[in-house]
Write a protein that holds these residues in place. Structure first.
Motif, PDB file in Angstrom:
ATOM      1  N   VAL A  32       1.035  -1.117   0.030  1.00 53.44           N
ATOM      2  CA  VAL A  32       0.051   0.124  -0.155  1.00 53.44           C
ATOM      3  C   VAL A  32       0.647   1.305  -0.187  1.00 53.44           C
ATOM      4  CG1 VAL A  32      -1.840   1.124   1.268  1.00 53.44           C
ATOM      5  CG2 VAL A  32      -1.700  -1.255   1.350  1.00 53.44           C
ATOM      6  N   SER A  33       0.667   2.183  -0.869  1.00 54.42           N
ATOM      7  CA  SER A  33       1.381   3.544  -0.961  1.00 54.42           C
ATOM      8  C   SER A  33       0.426   4.421  -1.268  1.00 54.42           C
ATOM      9  CB  SER A  33       2.703   3.454  -1.940  1.00 54.42           C
ATOM     10  OG  SER A  33       1.930   3.294  -3.279  1.00 54.42           O
ATOM     11  N   LEU A  34       0.760   5.735  -1.109  1.00 57.25           N
ATOM     12  CA  LEU A  34      -0.103   7.019  -1.211  1.00 57.25           C
ATOM     13  C   LEU A  34      -0.078   7.136  -2.879  1.00 57.25           C
ATOM     14  CD1 LEU A  34      -1.338   9.623  -0.362  1.00 57.25           C
ATOM     15  CD2 LEU A  34       0.761  10.884  -0.630  1.00 57.25           C
ATOM     16  N   GLU A  35       0.974   6.632  -3.650  1.00 58.26           N
ATOM     17  CA  GLU A  35       0.916   6.926  -5.058  1.00 58.26           C
ATOM     18  C   GLU A  35       0.105   5.856  -5.748  1.00 58.26           C
ATOM     19  OE1 GLU A  35       3.594   9.227  -3.196  1.00 58.26           O
ATOM     20  OE2 GLU A  35       3.956   6.968  -2.997  1.00 58.26           O
ATOM     21  N   ASN A  36       0.367   4.585  -5.333  1.00 51.97           N
ATOM     22  CA  ASN A  36      -0.302   3.396  -5.776  1.00 51.97           C
ATOM     23  C   ASN A  36      -1.529   2.939  -5.326  1.00 51.97           C
ATOM     24  OD1 ASN A  36       1.905   3.849  -7.970  1.00 51.97           O
ATOM     25  ND2 ASN A  36       3.134   2.620  -6.751  1.00 51.97           N
ATOM     26  N   GLY A  37      -1.732   3.182  -4.180  1.00 49.59           N
ATOM     27  CA  GLY A  37      -3.091   2.559  -3.541  1.00 49.59           C
ATOM     28  C   GLY A  37      -2.781   1.079  -3.077  1.00 49.59           C
ATOM     29  N   ILE A  38      -3.480   0.155  -3.440  1.00 50.92           N
ATOM     30  CA  ILE A  38      -3.152  -1.409  -2.785  1.00 50.92           C
ATOM     31  C   ILE A  38      -2.709  -1.828  -4.155  1.00 50.92           C
ATOM     32  CG2 ILE A  38      -4.185  -3.435  -2.090  1.00 50.92           C
ATOM     33  CD1 ILE A  38      -6.343  -1.291  -0.539  1.00 50.92           C
ATOM     34  N   GLU A  39      -1.728  -2.529  -4.200  1.00 50.40           N
ATOM     35  CA  GLU A  39      -1.287  -3.509  -5.370  1.00 50.40           C
ATOM     36  C   GLU A  39      -1.163  -4.956  -4.749  1.00 50.40           C
ATOM     37  OE1 GLU A  39       1.931  -1.155  -7.710  1.00 50.40           O
ATOM     38  OE2 GLU A  39       2.429  -1.126  -5.578  1.00 50.40           O
ATOM     39  N   ARG A  55      -6.391  -9.829   9.118  1.00 55.67           N
ATOM     40  CA  ARG A  55      -7.449  -9.026   9.018  1.00 55.67           C
ATOM     41  C   ARG A  55      -8.509  -9.186   7.877  1.00 55.67           C
ATOM     42  NH1 ARG A  55      -6.567  -7.465  14.022  1.00 55.67           N
ATOM     43  NH2 ARG A  55      -4.892  -5.723  14.256  1.00 55.67           N
ATOM     44  N   ILE A  56      -9.607  -9.475   7.916  1.00 56.57           N
ATOM     45  CA  ILE A  56     -10.488  -9.903   6.877  1.00 56.57           C
ATOM     46  C   ILE A  56     -11.056  -8.499   6.254  1.00 56.57           C
ATOM     47  CG2 ILE A  56     -12.664 -10.693   6.045  1.00 56.57           C
ATOM     48  CD1 ILE A  56     -12.108 -12.984   7.976  1.00 56.57           C
ATOM     49  N   VAL A  57     -10.837  -8.297   4.988  1.00 57.05           N
ATOM     50  CA  VAL A  57     -11.308  -6.798   4.442  1.00 57.05           C
ATOM     51  C   VAL A  57     -12.140  -7.080   3.551  1.00 57.05           C
ATOM     52  CG1 VAL A  57      -9.036  -5.709   4.950  1.00 57.05           C
ATOM     53  CG2 VAL A  57      -9.639  -6.755   2.778  1.00 57.05           C
ATOM     54  N   LYS A  58     -13.394  -6.165   3.546  1.00 57.58           N
ATOM     55  CA  LYS A  58     -14.342  -5.974   2.707  1.00 57.58           C
ATOM     56  C   LYS A  58     -14.510  -4.718   1.982  1.00 57.58           C
ATOM     57  CE  LYS A  58     -15.918 -10.060   3.894  1.00 57.58           C
ATOM     58  NZ  LYS A  58     -15.675 -11.107   2.790  1.00 57.58           N
ATOM     59  N   LYS A  59     -15.213  -4.752   1.053  1.00 57.49           N
ATOM     60  CA  LYS A  59     -15.511  -3.376   0.094  1.00 57.49           C
ATOM     61  C   LYS A  59     -15.977  -2.285   1.186  1.00 57.49           C
ATOM     62  CE  LYS A  59     -17.979  -1.327  -3.879  1.00 57.49           C
ATOM     63  NZ  LYS A  59     -18.840  -1.581  -5.066  1.00 57.49           N
ATOM     64  N   ASP A  78     -12.156  -0.238  -2.604  1.00 61.17           N
ATOM     65  CA  ASP A  78     -13.128   0.301  -3.519  1.00 61.17           C
ATOM     66  C   ASP A  78     -13.747  -0.948  -4.609  1.00 61.17           C
ATOM     67  OD1 ASP A  78     -11.106   0.332  -4.970  1.00 61.17           O
ATOM     68  OD2 ASP A  78     -11.341   2.396  -5.563  1.00 61.17           O
ATOM     69  N   TRP A  79     -13.461  -2.057  -4.355  1.00 58.68           N
ATOM     70  CA  TRP A  79     -13.746  -3.042  -5.050  1.00 58.68           C
ATOM     71  C   TRP A  79     -14.360  -4.140  -4.258  1.00 58.68           C
ATOM     72  CZ3 TRP A  79      -8.957  -2.686  -3.232  1.00 58.68           C
ATOM     73  CH2 TRP A  79      -8.273  -3.788  -2.877  1.00 58.68           C
ATOM     74  N   SER A 100     -18.214   8.631   4.359  1.00 57.50           N
ATOM     75  CA  SER A 100     -17.978   7.924   2.934  1.00 57.50           C
ATOM     76  C   SER A 100     -16.539   7.389   3.038  1.00 57.50           C
ATOM     77  CB  SER A 100     -17.893   8.657   1.730  1.00 57.50           C
ATOM     78  OG  SER A 100     -16.959   8.517   0.560  1.00 57.50           O
ATOM     79  N   SER A 101     -16.213   6.149   2.709  1.00 62.53           N
ATOM     80  CA  SER A 101     -15.032   5.408   2.914  1.00 62.53           C
ATOM     81  C   SER A 101     -13.924   6.128   2.175  1.00 62.53           C
ATOM     82  CB  SER A 101     -15.064   3.977   2.483  1.00 62.53           C
ATOM     83  OG  SER A 101     -15.546   3.881   1.133  1.00 62.53           O
ATOM     84  N   ARG A 102     -14.297   6.664   1.034  1.00 63.06           N
ATOM     85  CA  ARG A 102     -13.277   7.355   0.062  1.00 63.06           C
ATOM     86  C   ARG A 102     -12.814   8.656   0.943  1.00 63.06           C
ATOM     87  NH1 ARG A 102     -15.123   9.344  -5.159  1.00 63.06           N
ATOM     88  NH2 ARG A 102     -17.080   9.674  -4.219  1.00 63.06           N
ATOM     89  N   PHE A 103     -13.779   9.483   1.414  1.00 66.20           N
ATOM     90  CA  PHE A 103     -13.484  10.653   2.241  1.00 66.20           C
ATOM     91  C   PHE A 103     -12.571  10.281   3.330  1.00 66.20           C
ATOM     92  CE2 PHE A 103     -14.348  13.535   5.946  1.00 66.20           C
ATOM     93  CZ  PHE A 103     -13.897  14.697   5.302  1.00 66.20           C
ATOM     94  N   LEU A 104     -13.103   9.168   4.142  1.00 65.53           N
ATOM     95  CA  LEU A 104     -12.475   8.719   5.371  1.00 65.53           C
ATOM     96  C   LEU A 104     -10.820   8.588   4.994  1.00 65.53           C
ATOM     97  CD1 LEU A 104     -12.567   7.912   8.216  1.00 65.53           C
ATOM     98  CD2 LEU A 104     -13.127   5.933   7.774  1.00 65.53           C
ATOM     99  N   ALA A 105     -10.565   7.732   4.003  1.00 64.79           N
ATOM    100  CA  ALA A 105      -9.295   7.523   3.519  1.00 64.79           C
ATOM    101  C   ALA A 105      -8.382   8.856   3.232  1.00 64.79           C
ATOM    102  CB  ALA A 105      -9.129   6.375   2.336  1.00 64.79           C
ATOM    103  N   TYR A 106      -9.190   9.744   2.545  1.00 64.47           N
ATOM    104  CA  TYR A 106      -8.502  11.079   2.247  1.00 64.47           C
ATOM    105  C   TYR A 106      -8.226  11.814   3.497  1.00 64.47           C
ATOM    106  CZ  TYR A 106      -8.769  10.642  -2.822  1.00 64.47           C
ATOM    107  OH  TYR A 106      -8.581  10.292  -4.037  1.00 64.47           O
ATOM    108  N   SER A 107      -9.002  11.831   4.454  1.00 59.68           N
ATOM    109  CA  SER A 107      -9.291  12.444   5.733  1.00 59.68           C
ATOM    110  C   SER A 107      -7.762  12.097   6.603  1.00 59.68           C
ATOM    111  CB  SER A 107     -10.297  12.353   6.518  1.00 59.68           C
ATOM    112  OG  SER A 107     -10.245  12.997   7.587  1.00 59.68           O
TER     113      SER A 107
END
Length: 404
Positions: A32-39, A55-59, A78-79, A100-107
């Motif tokens: 995980v990185s700021l530039e590339n997100g999750i790879e 850790r189990i992760v979900k959309k 986001d998938w 919003s999960s997108r806003f939370l991540a940016y925050s």
């Protein structure tokens, strides 16, 4: 608003009773990185997974690294994440209906929040934060409509910056490949493109210019066996990336992890070849430009006779010799391969005439210096874009920049 007011943390975990053949994609901190997100990498079975894969992760989840959070290994899922497991090095936040999960991540990526997290993290080399403390960190907060507008704006602008970074990184990679090609060609064929090539008699080396020879390394080098009585000399390190360097120049002096005493460490001198015997096959070796000391686990090889050890610096780090060293290193698994001194001395090397060694070194140095100057400019542009992205996220999330 605090993180724990808008999201629950670590709601789902794998149990120890999971079948050994259960396969999943694993997200570790390096993924995980700021530039590339999750790879994501290829699926791995549970029996072969790191113990931290829990850790189990979900959309809709948001991953926040609890170790060195300042690196911003933070991203939202986001998938439709099926069979995706994250390291326990992440705090996995599942947002409630207020955020919003997108806003939370940016925050959480914003400098304002990162600074809060760093101020309460513990440790020097690897500062970390416990989930309860992380969950008490305050984040900027808006109504859902504003959150979505912020996320949409940042998705667009950060995407544009990301495309520019990706283009520059492709250019940098092309120059790295060009540099390798120049070195590989020069050290194995010389500088004359029309030179006649003849069989060397060694299957690993193949053809060589007709006026070159091959010699065993034992006829080119001897092993230094002198050690430090005081441990006060400059401590050197060797890397596949930069060769031999003073360790203090490559590692923050305050965070250097070193033995209590360096007495008994091997001495090396300017012109010696220093080799990490465990990573020789990856190119972790090179000519020393310094007098100093190195780990007892390293090999130190001094020149016999009149040879240019900088030529052999380039030769031993070339793609061909990495393959040779890989083939002859001893060990059961790749991470334990070792190129012991007796093996190194038994191998053959290309040997041009001394004056040609000098010419090859001058040619490579000149070409590489020019390429590295270009790479440095590209790296500077990339860093400026990364800084712009961090600044943009912070200004927009904290309301310092209007987006309407």
């Amino acid at each position: 608003m605090r993180l724990k007011d808008v999201a629950k943390v670590n709601q789902r975990s794998l149990s120890d009773s999971v079948a050994d053949d259960y396969e999943f994609q694993y997200i570790d901190i390096g993924s995980v990185s700021l530039e590339n997100g999750i790879e994501l990498g290829n699926p791995i079975p549970f029996w072969d997974a790191p113990s931290r894969a829990r850790r189990i992760v979900k959309k809709g989840d948001v991953l926040v690294s609890t170790v060195r959070t300042y690196l911003r290994a933070i991203a939202d899922i986001d998938w439709d994440a099926k069979d995706v497991i994250a390291s326990t090095g992440f705090a996995v936040y599942s947002p409630n209906y207020n955020v919003s999960s997108r806003f939370l991540a940016y925050s959480v990526k914003s400098t304002e929040v990162i600074n809060q997290i760093c101020s309460v993290s513990k440790g020097v080399s690897y500062p970390a934060i416990q989930e309860p403390i992380l969950s008490s960190v305050s984040i900027p907060y808006y109504d859902m409509e504003t959150q979505n507008k912020i996320a949409d704006y940042l998705d667009k602008e950060c995407g544009r910056i990301g495309q520019e970074i990706e283009l520059l990184e492709r250019k940098a990679d092309a120059y790295r490949r060009l540099r390798r090609s120049i070195i590989n060609q020069a050290v194995t064929r010389g500088l004359n493109p029309n030179v006649k090539m003849v069989p060397s008699g060694n299957k690993w080396i193949g053809d060589i210019p007709e006026h070159w020879t091959i010699k065993r390394n034992k006829d080119l080098f001897f092993e230094r066996d002198c050690v430090s009585d005081t441990g006060e000399e400059d401590l050197l390190s060797v890397s596949e990336y930069y060769g031999v360097a003073k360790r203090a120049d490559k590692v923050d002096s305050e965070n250097i992890s070193r033995a209590e005493s360096l007495v008994g460490y091997k001495k090396c001198f300017v012109g010696d070849i220093v080799m990490n015997i465990m990573l020789a096959w990856k190119g972790s070796q090179g000519r020393s430009d310094y007098n100093g000391i190195v780990s007892p686990a390293y090999g130190v090889y001094a020149p016999l006779g009149d040879i240019n050890t900088r030529y052999f610096h380039y030769l031993f780090r070339s793609d061909r010799y990495k393959k040779i060293y890989y083939a002859f290193s001893k060990g059961i698994i790749e991470s334990r391969l070792r190129l012991y001194a007796y093996i190194f001395f038994g191998l053959f090397s290309h040997v041009p005439p001394k004056e040609e060694q000098d010419a090859i070194v001058n040619f490579i140095d000149d070409k590489c210096n020019k390429i590295e100057a270009i790479e440095s400019k590209i790296a500077e542009k990339i860093e400026k874009l990364k800084a712009l992205k961090r600044s943009l996220i912070n200004e927009v999330v904290t309301g310092q920049r209007a987006i309407i």
